[in-house]
Design an enzyme around this catalytic site. Sequence first.
Site, PDB file in Angstrom:
ATOM      1  N   ASP A 120     120.121  61.027 -78.166  1.00 25.18           N
ATOM      2  CA  ASP A 120     121.012  59.860 -78.162  1.00 25.18           C
ATOM      3  C   ASP A 120     122.126  60.187 -78.779  1.00 25.18           C
ATOM      4  OD1 ASP A 120     121.991  57.447 -77.711  1.00 25.18           O
ATOM      5  OD2 ASP A 120     120.658  56.503 -79.152  1.00 25.18           O
ATOM      6  N   ASP A 170     120.146  49.979 -72.642  1.00 27.91           N
ATOM      7  CA  ASP A 170     121.493  49.255 -72.995  1.00 27.91           C
ATOM      8  C   ASP A 170     122.508  49.899 -73.243  1.00 27.91           C
ATOM      9  OD1 ASP A 170     119.897  49.739 -75.499  1.00 27.91           O
ATOM     10  OD2 ASP A 170     121.314  48.094 -76.490  1.00 27.91           O
ATOM     11  N   GLU A 223     119.077  48.896 -78.326  1.00 28.16           N
ATOM     12  CA  GLU A 223     119.611  49.704 -79.607  1.00 28.16           C
ATOM     13  C   GLU A 223     121.014  49.505 -79.945  1.00 28.16           C
ATOM     14  OE1 GLU A 223     121.230  53.195 -81.349  1.00 28.16           O
ATOM     15  OE2 GLU A 223     122.013  52.526 -79.738  1.00 28.16           O
ATOM     16  N   GLU A 224     121.656  49.110 -79.015  1.00 25.50           N
ATOM     17  CA  GLU A 224     123.207  48.903 -79.551  1.00 25.50           C
ATOM     18  C   GLU A 224     123.300  47.745 -80.443  1.00 25.50           C
ATOM     19  OE1 GLU A 224     125.174  51.451 -79.316  1.00 25.50           O
ATOM     20  OE2 GLU A 224     124.782  52.530 -77.476  1.00 25.50           O
ATOM     21  N   HIS A 261     117.254  54.767 -74.740  1.00 29.60           N
ATOM     22  CA  HIS A 261     117.563  53.307 -74.721  1.00 29.60           C
ATOM     23  C   HIS A 261     118.521  53.052 -73.439  1.00 29.60           C
ATOM     24  CE1 HIS A 261     121.698  53.146 -76.053  1.00 29.60           C
ATOM     25  NE2 HIS A 261     121.351  54.307 -76.819  1.00 29.60           N
ATOM     26  N   ASP A 264     125.305  57.862 -73.251  1.00 32.81           N
ATOM     27  CA  ASP A 264     124.908  57.184 -74.291  1.00 32.81           C
ATOM     28  C   ASP A 264     124.168  55.668 -73.648  1.00 32.81           C
ATOM     29  OD1 ASP A 264     124.250  55.529 -76.489  1.00 32.81           O
ATOM     30  OD2 ASP A 264     126.008  55.107 -77.038  1.00 32.81           O
ATOM     31  N   HIS A 310     130.736  54.654 -76.929  1.00 36.41           N
ATOM     32  CA  HIS A 310     131.167  53.747 -77.538  1.00 36.41           C
ATOM     33  C   HIS A 310     132.498  53.507 -77.331  1.00 36.41           C
ATOM     34  CE1 HIS A 310     127.819  52.629 -80.515  1.00 36.41           C
ATOM     35  NE2 HIS A 310     127.223  53.123 -79.545  1.00 36.41           N
TER      36      HIS A 310
END
Lengths: 479, 479
Positions: free
Chosen positions: A199, A105, A170-171, A103, A136, A450
Amino acid sequence: ALLLLLQGGMASPAPSEGLEQLFRHLELQQDALVQTLKEWVAIESDSVQPSPRFREELFRMIVDSVDTGSQQLPDGQSLPIPPIILAELGNDLKKPTVCFYGHLDVQPAARGDGWLTDPYTLTEVDGKLYGRGATDNKGPVLAWINAVSAFQALEQDLPVNIKFILEGMEEAGSVALEELVQKEKDRFFAGVDYILISDNLWVSWRKPAVTYGTRGNSYFTVEVKCRDQDFHSGTFGGILNEPMADLVALLGSLVDSSGHILIPGIYDHVASLTEEEKNIYKSIDLDLEEYRNSSQVKKFLFDTKEEILMHLWRYPSLSIHGIEGAFDEPGAKTVIPGRVTGKFSIRLVPHMSASVVEKQVTSHHLEDVFSKRNSSNHMAVSMVLGLPPWIANISDNQYLAAKRAIRTVFGTDPDMIRDGSTIPIARIFQEIIGKSVMMLPIGAVDDGEHSQNEKINRWNYIEGSKLFAAFFLELAKLH
Amino acid sequence: ALLLLLQGGMASPAPSEGLEQLFRHLELQQDALVQTLKEWVAIESDSVQPSPRFREELFRMIVDSVDTGSQQLPDGQSLPIPPIILAELGNDLKKPTVCFYGHLDVQPAARGDGWLTDPYTLTEVDGKLYGRGATDNKGPVLAWINAVSAFQALEQDLPVNIKFILEGMEEAGSVALEELVQKEKDRFFAGVDYILISDNLWVSWRKPAVTYGTRGNSYFTVEVKCRDQDFHSGTFGGILNEPMADLVALLGSLVDSSGHILIPGIYDHVASLTEEEKNIYKSIDLDLEEYRNSSQVKKFLFDTKEEILMHLWRYPSLSIHGIEGAFDEPGAKTVIPGRVTGKFSIRLVPHMSASVVEKQVTSHHLEDVFSKRNSSNHMAVSMVLGLPPWIANISDNQYLAAKRAIRTVFGTDPDMIRDGSTIPIARIFQEIIGKSVMMLPIGAVDDGEHSQNEKINRWNYIEGSKLFAAFFLELAKLH
């Protein structure tokens, strides 16, 4: 740029001793590869904050596409969903076909949150490449592309057929992805033998891992409303059921100080622990002291490696994320918020079901707690995400190929791990396509996905690119 | 402009029947008076949010000054404190001298908080003038100036000597004001006989009030810290003492769902209720149904007028304002905040002391609750504001003059009320200057000070200007 690369001409047959050449090529090219990552990180592809600006950045990130429609937000706003990239390279029936999911994003990030460098400017300090999305998931996506393009640059034959599926939501819960996989099941995914995702992270600074399971997640909002306007705490303090007092009591009823979830029935469907499973945790190379130091946590809730791993991987957990609508700035505002929304989530493990958890949280627990308060406010609970856990069969060929490739690149056996976080696509692929799914992380345990100051080590990024190249060769041999 | 006005030439003696003329003048001028309020509201004089931009706006609002130094923020930042205006008009020893206190700063406001109009553009809808500061406190300050300037415009003799003290940090705790009053006690304040404040509201839509007491306020922050960085709830959920779980438990230990404060000893010093005091509450004209409707609250904690008034005026209350450092945006971010700060305040009543409350909250209650959780996080509690309550002698001349003026302008006796919110300057003036302090509000109960869609009615603004003019004449007669 990505699609041009993938559509580039197929090279002449590779020499069988080409792996060394591939490794050398990736090392020599490493500054260029870091530069590409820098360009990717510079795009603020935040999918979480529902603003048109970030959504435009996501479109910049994703250059070609399957149309995915638009996303309806709770407040009535409608935002376009970034298209999903489907790409393929090679169509040789004698070769296995491996599909890579990634991903583009990222989680929200702002300098003011505590970043030491600008989150959208990849910045190298002591071999660490800091930037939102570095680990990530922009770094691993590029590592895969680096591996493919190394074969092409050296004009070696790519030993596998490659497919790519890259998304941009994804997030934010992979909105629209499951529907797409369903629709493309018998088209794009028809010839796929293996699905690989990169991921997540290792559990160590230096020892690689292969991941065969992830927790799911059920994300809840609980709104308590007296009225839409706020109140002055001098003018109304003392005569109201204040929404914050109700909300704090609701949030305080969810989990005790030992991490035990207090929602009745929540542990009923958790898989029981077998002796075989216990042994997996014992063999994992986790240095607790190093783990504590790298995560800057004084003390965990548990003292042994086994307990910690089990509470991250095979038991549910509940986290309270925050409150929307209350006073959240610096300073001392004397406000009674009129309407507040608490946010919390429960990580799900085999064999919990999101719909059962939704009932346990909503119709039973929170409604009970709220009704006992006899408050005149209005409460509304909503499960805004419900993603099941995933677990795989680790005796499949692609798991063996990954172990061999890890031995070649890193000189060690991998840790066989699960992941505490949620990558719903693993379960979606396994359920819908019915093929082997594997997660092969390349980032180190301290990458801080994150969180503020997310990074990927230059070493992990380059060795990870080599790992994928070696994996292609091993998979072709085993298939 | 204000100072020029105040320094303007003294007029010839006023006719004894000049009051009617003054009233007519104020009515004829009302559009110009509203226009001036619009210009004042347009300045974003937010003193609460510690940003250089808002501090500049405060300097724009305050045109002349006593230097007040700078304010040291907890994060090390230093911001200049807006100067305090001291002004005087008239020095006739035969006349009483009345000093008006007001403030020009406002609470934070943003369109996104739920304002239906731009908070910094005064907007009239059905006779209501919406805008941040319209009622708290720019409108009342202007009403006082309107009264003074009506005498001047009509060349009537002003029957009292006027002093003004206008500050710009009231909403941020009147930083530097007490020191200034101390310093000016024997200079600027030497000849002052009465001090008047108009910084609160009536308890009714249409019936005026005189205020003889206010609650104090003690504002607390409680920080719970695991580490500076946030965590990913998938990667760390299940093995941490999460700061939000600790904070929610701490905040949840403060007050029960009936509004009763749970901090041991907190009610020990609350004055006991006399029969005489009970009678005051009975005679107040509060229409509960209207009050409930105007405040858009379905149900209060109490069912009788007397209980409601006592819980607003003579009992302490505890409000939880919000949390800094947690996830507070729209969307579903799966974060475990690493460090969070809860904010709450306790309104103080006679004879509570802020320093006693600080000990009860900090050293006893919160430390007890936190230590029982056995959390590995770090807790830090701080009382960032501690403002005592105020109560006045209501048989003083200026209270009688206010009652008479209210009868003249509104044709009714006022409600004799206290205020649940905190205007520390009332107590400061009373203690330091040793003169009578009175609060004479002009705004209606539904003005929404500190909340979204704050307003003052055009009627209140103009009748309030008349009230001050009538008050000058009555005070001169009684003195």
